[in-house]
Design a protein around this motif. Structure first.
Motif, short mmCIF file in Angstrom:
data_model
loop_
_atom_site.label_atom_id
_atom_site.label_comp_id
_atom_site.label_asym_id
_atom_site.label_seq_id
_atom_site.Cartn_x
_atom_site.Cartn_y
_atom_site.Cartn_z
N ARG A 355 0.83 -1.21 0.00
CA ARG A 355 0.00 0.00 0.00
C ARG A 355 0.87 1.27 0.00
O ARG A 355 0.47 2.30 -0.54
CB ARG A 355 -0.89 0.02 1.24
N ALA A 356 2.03 1.16 0.64
CA ALA A 356 2.93 2.32 0.73
C ALA A 356 3.89 2.39 -0.46
O ALA A 356 4.85 3.18 -0.45
CB ALA A 356 3.73 2.25 2.03
N ASN A 357 3.65 1.55 -1.48
CA ASN A 357 4.48 1.49 -2.70
C ASN A 357 5.92 1.06 -2.41
O ASN A 357 6.82 1.35 -3.19
CB ASN A 357 4.48 2.85 -3.43
N GLN A 358 6.12 0.35 -1.32
CA GLN A 358 7.44 -0.20 -1.01
C GLN A 358 7.47 -1.66 -1.49
O GLN A 358 7.47 -2.60 -0.70
CB GLN A 358 7.71 -0.10 0.50
N TYR A 359 7.50 -1.81 -2.80
CA TYR A 359 7.30 -3.12 -3.42
C TYR A 359 8.42 -4.11 -3.10
O TYR A 359 8.16 -5.30 -2.89
CB TYR A 359 7.16 -2.97 -4.94
N GLU A 360 9.65 -3.63 -3.06
CA GLU A 360 10.76 -4.54 -2.78
C GLU A 360 10.64 -5.11 -1.36
O GLU A 360 10.87 -6.31 -1.14
CB GLU A 360 12.09 -3.80 -2.94
N LYS A 361 10.28 -4.26 -0.40
CA LYS A 361 10.10 -4.74 0.97
C LYS A 361 8.95 -5.75 1.05
O LYS A 361 9.04 -6.76 1.76
CB LYS A 361 9.80 -3.56 1.91
N ALA A 362 7.87 -5.47 0.32
CA ALA A 362 6.71 -6.37 0.33
C ALA A 362 7.12 -7.75 -0.19
O ALA A 362 6.82 -8.78 0.43
CB ALA A 362 5.59 -5.79 -0.51
#
Length: 475
Positions: A355-362
């Motif tokens: 949701r926070a656009n932190q795709y790599e962390k997700a």
């Protein structure tokens, strides 16, 4: 010689009724979290129950190898039962003596172990040879049931059986009626598809009548009223309990649950923030707070959509959503920090990173959970479904979304996650066929769905009900 002593002692120890022979460790337990719960209860529970908590703390310290601390807690348990003399005092001592004997056995103090074995056996023998035999059985059933209930939620069925046996000997006992009602209440939460949801209601009402000072019982009864769409009556009980014990973290989490289910999300957040202040390292409380913020995010997004349709500004909603995502993320990060095996919190954290656009962390979290040892089949379904949504709605990568949906469907557990994955695949397949009838990809996807046991899809409605009732249930 020492091996002979050790083996002889152990054969006697296995015949003694105490925490070491009740199979409390049938499943993995986070000892640190367990001890925090016990410390909380020592502060707020009836003094007569404290000796049981000291017994359990002695056992948990043994598990950590801290035998000096364990012995100190057994001494506190002895002091507690000495202060509150009753008909069951000797029976309680017998259990404590058994714990001492096991403790000294693990410390390789075999002579001391024999001394306490003898004390336990003589105490039991004196009780069995008198008219107080039922008192010994009553205390054994009560203590075992309480320990099972406190140690692990999945022991609730065994705890219920112990309380039933004890109630057969003392039907009007207030503490036992409360414990029995709690065991049944928990079982309804874990197995609400298999058991009636109203079995605990009358038990909680009776327990509240027998023990009107028990605020935990009041809160659980309030939740049952809410289950039966009588939130007004439930709220009265919730607020009454909250006034009596406003700083009891164990109770506050149930209060927050009531508020959250009633749509009082802000009130739930206030209550949980207080609970976290009192118990900052609780993974469960931090996870619950994150759930509240997630619910707030969904409500804000809905309000923003309505405002947009009416050509109104959505700037305030957007900012509040960003803040809520940030708060949820912080509490989920704490939840997994304090409990490294908290699978559903990891999955929720990955979703929040998306949701926070932190795709790599997700994606890092998704891969991490996929390779964890303690992931159940149902949790794997939840993982792949969230991953599918991440690929579809965050990264706009349909092939990967379909791959993860298929992974959900291949797991045969008839859960709400499987039902959603099937529906999602059907929608995607129909869109493909509509856009390009000559492309067989959509038809192949429909064939895949039909090949994978569609008969269980109807059961997902029941699991959806379960998820609504217990969305924060770790079990």
């Amino acid at each position: 010689m020492s091996d002979i002593l050790k083996n002889s002692l152990k054969s006697r120890l296995l015949k003694i009724q105490c925490h070491f022979t009740w199979n409390l460790l049938e499943e993995e337990v986070d000892i640190g979290i367990m001890e925090i719960k016990l410390y909380d209860q020592i502060q707020f529970l009836n003094p007569e129950r404290k000796y049981r908590l000291y017994n359990l703390l002695a056992y948990t310290n043994h598990l950590r190898g801290d035998y000096e601390e364990a012995i100190a807690y057994l001494q506190k348990a002895e002091e507690q039962i000495q202060e509150i003399q009753s008909d069951t005092t000797d029976a309680r001592r017998a259990i404590i003596y058994g714990n001492y004997a096991w403790m000294f056995y693990h410390m390789n103090h075999f002579i001391k172990g024999y001394t306490y074995v003898k004390k336990a056996q003589e105490t039991c023998k004196n009780l069995e040879s008198s008219q107080r035999q039922n008192i010994l059985l009553f205390e054994i059933y009560s203590e075992q049931g309480f320990s099972l209930l406190a140690f692990n939620g999945r022991h609730s069925e065994r705890a219920k059986d112990c309380f039933q046996r004890a109630l057969g000997l003392d039907p009007e006992n207030p503490e036992l009626n409360s414990s029995y009602a709690i065991a049944v209440f928990r079982l309804e939460g874990y197995n609400c598809l298999k058991k009636p949801l109203d079995e605990s209601f009358l038990l909680l009402k009776r327990a509240a009548e027998l023990n009107p000072q028990d605020t935990v019982i009041k809160v659980l009864l309030g939740l049952k009223y809410q289950d039966f769409n009588n939130s007004k009556e439930g709220l009265l009980l919730i607020e009454e309990a909250l006034r009596a014990t406003p700083e009891f973290p164990y109770l506050l989490r149930y209060v927050a649950k009531f508020y959250r289910r009633a749509g009082m999300t802000d009130e739930a957040i206030i209550v949980l923030n207080e609970a976290v202040r009192l118990n900052p390292t609780s993974s469960h409380l931090n996870h619950q707070l994150a759930l509240c913020y997630k619910k707030k995010i969904l409500a804000l997004k809905d309000s923003a959509r309505k405002a947009k349709l009416q050509f109104q500004s959505t700037r305030t909603y957007t900012q509040e959503i960003i803040e809520a995502v940030s708060c949820a993320t912080v509490h989920l990060e704490k939840a997994v920090e304090y409990k490294k095996t908290f699978v559903i919190a990891y999955i929720a954290l990955a979703s929040m990173y998306g949701r926070a656009n932190q795709y790599e962390k997700a994606e890092e979290i998704y891969h991490k959970v996929l390779h964890m040892d303690n992931v159940t089949q149902e949790q794997k379904q939840e993982l792949h479904l969230n991953w599918a949504n991440h690929e579809l709605y965050r990264r706009n990568w349909e092939p990967e979304a379909i791959r993860h949906c298929k992974a959900v469907i291949k797991i045969k557990c008839p859960t709400v996650f499987r039902g959603y994955a099937i529906k999602q695949c059907k929608i995607l397949a129909e869109e493909m066929i509509s856009k390009n009838p000559s492309d067989n990809t959509g038809n192949d996807l429909l064939d895949f769905i039909h090949q994978h046991d569609e008969k269980n899809i109807a059961e997902t409605d029941n699991y959806y009900q379960a998820l609504q009732l217990e969305p924060d249930n770790e079990e």
